[in-house]
Scaffold this motif. Structure first.
Motif, PDB file in Angstrom:
ATOM      1  N   GLY B  14       0.762  -1.242   0.000  1.00 21.10           N
ATOM      2  CA  GLY B  14       0.000   0.000   0.000  1.00 21.10           C
ATOM      3  C   GLY B  14       0.790   1.288   0.000  1.00 21.10           C
ATOM      4  O   GLY B  14       0.236   2.357   0.262  1.00 21.10           O
ATOM      5  N   LEU B 155      -5.020   1.630 -10.313  1.00 24.71           N
ATOM      6  CA  LEU B 155      -3.856   1.223  -9.528  1.00 24.71           C
ATOM      7  C   LEU B 155      -2.951   0.344 -10.369  1.00 24.71           C
ATOM      8  O   LEU B 155      -3.423  -0.557 -11.076  1.00 24.71           O
ATOM      9  CB  LEU B 155      -4.295   0.443  -8.280  1.00 24.71           C
ATOM     10  CG  LEU B 155      -5.042   1.226  -7.200  1.00 24.71           C
ATOM     11  CD1 LEU B 155      -5.387   0.307  -6.032  1.00 24.71           C
ATOM     12  CD2 LEU B 155      -4.218   2.416  -6.717  1.00 24.71           C
ATOM     13  N   VAL B 157      -0.304  -2.144  -9.377  1.00 19.14           N
ATOM     14  CA  VAL B 157       0.172  -2.779  -8.147  1.00 19.14           C
ATOM     15  C   VAL B 157       1.462  -3.533  -8.446  1.00 19.14           C
ATOM     16  O   VAL B 157       1.455  -4.561  -9.135  1.00 19.14           O
ATOM     17  CB  VAL B 157      -0.886  -3.735  -7.569  1.00 19.14           C
ATOM     18  CG1 VAL B 157      -0.400  -4.319  -6.240  1.00 19.14           C
ATOM     19  CG2 VAL B 157      -2.221  -3.008  -7.355  1.00 19.14           C
ATOM     20  N   PHE B 169      -3.457   5.022   1.238  1.00 19.35           N
ATOM     21  CA  PHE B 169      -4.554   5.144   2.195  1.00 19.35           C
ATOM     22  C   PHE B 169      -3.965   5.163   3.596  1.00 19.35           C
ATOM     23  O   PHE B 169      -3.639   4.114   4.145  1.00 19.35           O
ATOM     24  CB  PHE B 169      -5.516   3.971   2.053  1.00 19.35           C
ATOM     25  CG  PHE B 169      -6.226   3.927   0.742  1.00 19.35           C
ATOM     26  CD1 PHE B 169      -7.280   4.787   0.482  1.00 19.35           C
ATOM     27  CD2 PHE B 169      -5.843   3.031  -0.239  1.00 19.35           C
ATOM     28  CE1 PHE B 169      -7.938   4.750  -0.738  1.00 19.35           C
ATOM     29  CE2 PHE B 169      -6.498   2.985  -1.461  1.00 19.35           C
ATOM     30  CZ  PHE B 169      -7.551   3.846  -1.712  1.00 19.35           C
ATOM     31  N   GLY B 174     -11.802   5.895   6.924  1.00 22.41           N
ATOM     32  CA  GLY B 174     -12.131   6.410   5.612  1.00 22.41           C
ATOM     33  C   GLY B 174     -10.934   6.688   4.722  1.00 22.41           C
ATOM     34  O   GLY B 174      -9.818   6.524   5.166  1.00 22.41           O
ATOM     35  N   ARG B 176     -14.455   5.799   2.912  1.00 21.55           N
ATOM     36  CA  ARG B 176     -15.216   4.612   2.547  1.00 21.55           C
ATOM     37  C   ARG B 176     -15.457   4.686   1.051  1.00 21.55           C
ATOM     38  O   ARG B 176     -16.139   5.582   0.564  1.00 21.55           O
ATOM     39  CB  ARG B 176     -16.548   4.572   3.308  1.00 21.55           C
ATOM     40  CG  ARG B 176     -16.377   4.391   4.795  1.00 21.55           C
ATOM     41  CD  ARG B 176     -16.233   2.922   5.186  1.00 21.55           C
ATOM     42  NE  ARG B 176     -17.417   2.191   4.808  1.00 21.55           N
ATOM     43  CZ  ARG B 176     -17.413   1.045   4.145  1.00 21.55           C
ATOM     44  NH1 ARG B 176     -16.281   0.483   3.782  1.00 21.55           N
ATOM     45  NH2 ARG B 176     -18.534   0.439   3.840  1.00 21.55           N
ATOM     46  N   VAL B 177     -14.876   3.763   0.334  1.00 24.30           N
ATOM     47  CA  VAL B 177     -14.936   3.788  -1.116  1.00 24.30           C
ATOM     48  C   VAL B 177     -15.571   2.488  -1.596  1.00 24.30           C
ATOM     49  O   VAL B 177     -15.124   1.414  -1.211  1.00 24.30           O
ATOM     50  CB  VAL B 177     -13.520   3.916  -1.724  1.00 24.30           C
ATOM     51  CG1 VAL B 177     -13.601   4.101  -3.221  1.00 24.30           C
ATOM     52  CG2 VAL B 177     -12.780   5.081  -1.099  1.00 24.30           C
ATOM     53  N   LEU B 179     -15.932   0.269  -4.715  1.00 26.05           N
ATOM     54  CA  LEU B 179     -15.219   0.135  -5.982  1.00 26.05           C
ATOM     55  C   LEU B 179     -15.762  -1.030  -6.786  1.00 26.05           C
ATOM     56  O   LEU B 179     -16.167  -2.048  -6.235  1.00 26.05           O
ATOM     57  CB  LEU B 179     -13.735  -0.106  -5.704  1.00 26.05           C
ATOM     58  CG  LEU B 179     -13.016   0.984  -4.912  1.00 26.05           C
ATOM     59  CD1 LEU B 179     -11.626   0.512  -4.522  1.00 26.05           C
ATOM     60  CD2 LEU B 179     -12.951   2.268  -5.702  1.00 26.05           C
ATOM     61  N   LEU B 181     -14.515  -3.293 -10.142  1.00 22.61           N
ATOM     62  CA  LEU B 181     -13.450  -3.532 -11.124  1.00 22.61           C
ATOM     63  C   LEU B 181     -14.002  -3.390 -12.537  1.00 22.61           C
ATOM     64  O   LEU B 181     -15.010  -4.005 -12.878  1.00 22.61           O
ATOM     65  CB  LEU B 181     -12.875  -4.935 -10.942  1.00 22.61           C
ATOM     66  CG  LEU B 181     -11.666  -5.258 -11.821  1.00 22.61           C
ATOM     67  CD1 LEU B 181     -10.409  -4.599 -11.268  1.00 22.61           C
ATOM     68  CD2 LEU B 181     -11.460  -6.764 -11.928  1.00 22.61           C
ATOM     69  N   ALA B 184      -8.680  -5.194 -15.849  1.00 28.07           N
ATOM     70  CA  ALA B 184      -7.509  -5.752 -15.170  1.00 28.07           C
ATOM     71  C   ALA B 184      -6.568  -6.329 -16.210  1.00 28.07           C
ATOM     72  O   ALA B 184      -6.989  -7.091 -17.085  1.00 28.07           O
ATOM     73  CB  ALA B 184      -7.916  -6.841 -14.189  1.00 28.07           C
ATOM     74  N   GLN B 191       0.053  -5.373 -11.626  1.00 27.43           N
ATOM     75  CA  GLN B 191      -1.352  -5.602 -11.922  1.00 27.43           C
ATOM     76  C   GLN B 191      -1.947  -4.231 -12.231  1.00 27.43           C
ATOM     77  O   GLN B 191      -1.956  -3.353 -11.368  1.00 27.43           O
ATOM     78  CB  GLN B 191      -2.071  -6.227 -10.716  1.00 27.43           C
ATOM     79  CG  GLN B 191      -1.386  -7.460 -10.154  1.00 27.43           C
ATOM     80  CD  GLN B 191      -1.182  -8.532 -11.194  1.00 27.43           C
ATOM     81  OE1 GLN B 191      -2.135  -8.939 -11.867  1.00 27.43           O
ATOM     82  NE2 GLN B 191       0.047  -8.984 -11.353  1.00 27.43           N
ATOM     83  N   LEU B 193      -5.004  -2.246 -12.639  1.00 27.08           N
ATOM     84  CA  LEU B 193      -6.384  -2.427 -12.215  1.00 27.08           C
ATOM     85  C   LEU B 193      -7.142  -1.108 -12.289  1.00 27.08           C
ATOM     86  O   LEU B 193      -6.684  -0.107 -11.736  1.00 27.08           O
ATOM     87  CB  LEU B 193      -6.426  -2.948 -10.768  1.00 27.08           C
ATOM     88  CG  LEU B 193      -5.594  -4.206 -10.487  1.00 27.08           C
ATOM     89  CD1 LEU B 193      -5.589  -4.512  -8.992  1.00 27.08           C
ATOM     90  CD2 LEU B 193      -6.147  -5.389 -11.279  1.00 27.08           C
ATOM     91  N   TYR B 195     -10.739   0.600 -11.288  1.00 22.52           N
ATOM     92  CA  TYR B 195     -11.968   0.459 -10.518  1.00 22.52           C
ATOM     93  C   TYR B 195     -12.824   1.710 -10.704  1.00 22.52           C
ATOM     94  O   TYR B 195     -12.335   2.838 -10.542  1.00 22.52           O
ATOM     95  CB  TYR B 195     -11.676   0.336  -9.019  1.00 22.52           C
ATOM     96  CG  TYR B 195     -10.892  -0.895  -8.616  1.00 22.52           C
ATOM     97  CD1 TYR B 195     -11.534  -2.098  -8.360  1.00 22.52           C
ATOM     98  CD2 TYR B 195      -9.511  -0.844  -8.484  1.00 22.52           C
ATOM     99  CE1 TYR B 195     -10.826  -3.220  -7.986  1.00 22.52           C
ATOM    100  CE2 TYR B 195      -8.783  -1.966  -8.109  1.00 22.52           C
ATOM    101  CZ  TYR B 195      -9.444  -3.157  -7.859  1.00 22.52           C
ATOM    102  OH  TYR B 195      -8.742  -4.262  -7.490  1.00 22.52           O
TER     103      TYR B 195
END
Lengths: 201, 201
Positions: B14, B155, B157, B169, B174, B176-177, B179, B181, B184, B191, B193, B195
């Motif tokens: 992260g 993202l 990753v 994050f 929070g 609060r998301v 998401l 997909l 990908a 990766q 991605l 969302y």
């Protein structure tokens, strides 16, 4: 060949549970969304789960996770490695703890071991040519990687942001892990990612 | 249709940079591995990057990121949105800061705006039917999601564990998301991605 896998579901922000996890609230507040891929998954999600069950010869758990699954609302015939899978034997489970419980609701499939490396050794013996899966919680997964005891890291990355809870990788130095992607399956519910651990310390 | 994207590369644990990030060390200690997909990527990595450049009509940055890219070892004709892409105009860049610099090495493509929502509004105007990309650092990406201003989260990753640095994050409640997909692409280096942000607050 038998491998030691660290396998766990993780949020996009790196949490394996939401806040306030414990018996009766195993995945923490709002953490159930982590397991949408297990309980409301696609055929591909189901295949990822089946493959894991089929290849698992023994399981390693931390004590806090054991307490969650041994609680009355924990594992049962339909859930977890306690679930009945036709034709599959249920893998033995090694719980790493310094204070084994006097009794368990779940019976004699559990062996309590004080040392992580010992637990992995016993699990390897029990697993035969199947894999040893370190399934959580976050602390024991992290400890396994940090001790260089894992051959692979299997992450199921759920599309949720939890903001707080138990991190797979706590803030702070290490483990330094060199990873190589060996398999990736994408579904709307999770990215199923397998990484070989090339080096960790 | 024009969208506001938060797009950033993140480690498995992260982090968008390693520790000690700043001018001359933009990605922080050991953070260069985040961008293997950009500098040593596969054709699929390159396609992800090209798609991003092609669809980007304007860019939003935080001040600390601007200081990194405006440093002598920062962006140049080969790197970043300052790079020359044949047939592509370079997108204007809006930097959110209360203290605009007196001069910049990179010239007049930068507009300094004190408020995030204002910056996004100006960027939308500039972008036309292309996207507005909030490209970092972590703090402004997080602020955009927390303020409900993002339509999508992209993202990349990377298969690295940094252990410390700047989190996308930050720990704590929070945003609060919710998401979903929408795309990908998996390569050994990342990766990729996308969302859709169904709700954030």
């Amino acid at each position: 060949m038998s491998q030691v896998l660290v396998e766990i579901t993780v949020s996009l922000d790196g949490y394996v549970t939401g806040p306030n996890a414990g018996p009766g609230n195993g995945l923490g507040d709002n953490g159930e969304a982590l397991h949408t891929w297990i309980f409301e998954g696609t055929d591909e999600d189901r295949a990822a789960l089946d493959r894991s069950f089929e290849q698992t010869g023994a399981v390693i758990q931390g004590r806090r996770l054991f307490d969650v699954i041994d609680a009355p609302d924990g594992w049962n015939e339909e859930m977890g490695y306690g679930a009945t899978h036709e034709g599959e034997r249920k893998p033995p489970i090694f719980v790493v703890t310094h204070e084994p419980p006097a009794t368990t609701r779940l019976g004699d499939r559990f062996t309590f071991v004080t040392d992580l490396a010992d637990a992995i050794g016993q699990a390897r013996q029990a697993a035969g040519d199947k894999d040893v899966v370190v399934m959580g919680g976050g602390e024991i997964c992290h400890a396994t990687l940090a001790a260089g005891l894992a051959d692979a890291l299997v992450l199921h990355v759920a599309p949720v942001v939890l903001g707080d809870g138990t991190r797979l990788f706590p803030a702070g130095p290490g483990p330094r892990v060199d990873l190589e992607l060996t398999s990736a399956v994408s579904t709307p519910n999770a990215q199923h990612l397998t990484y070989a651990v090339r080096k960790s310390a």
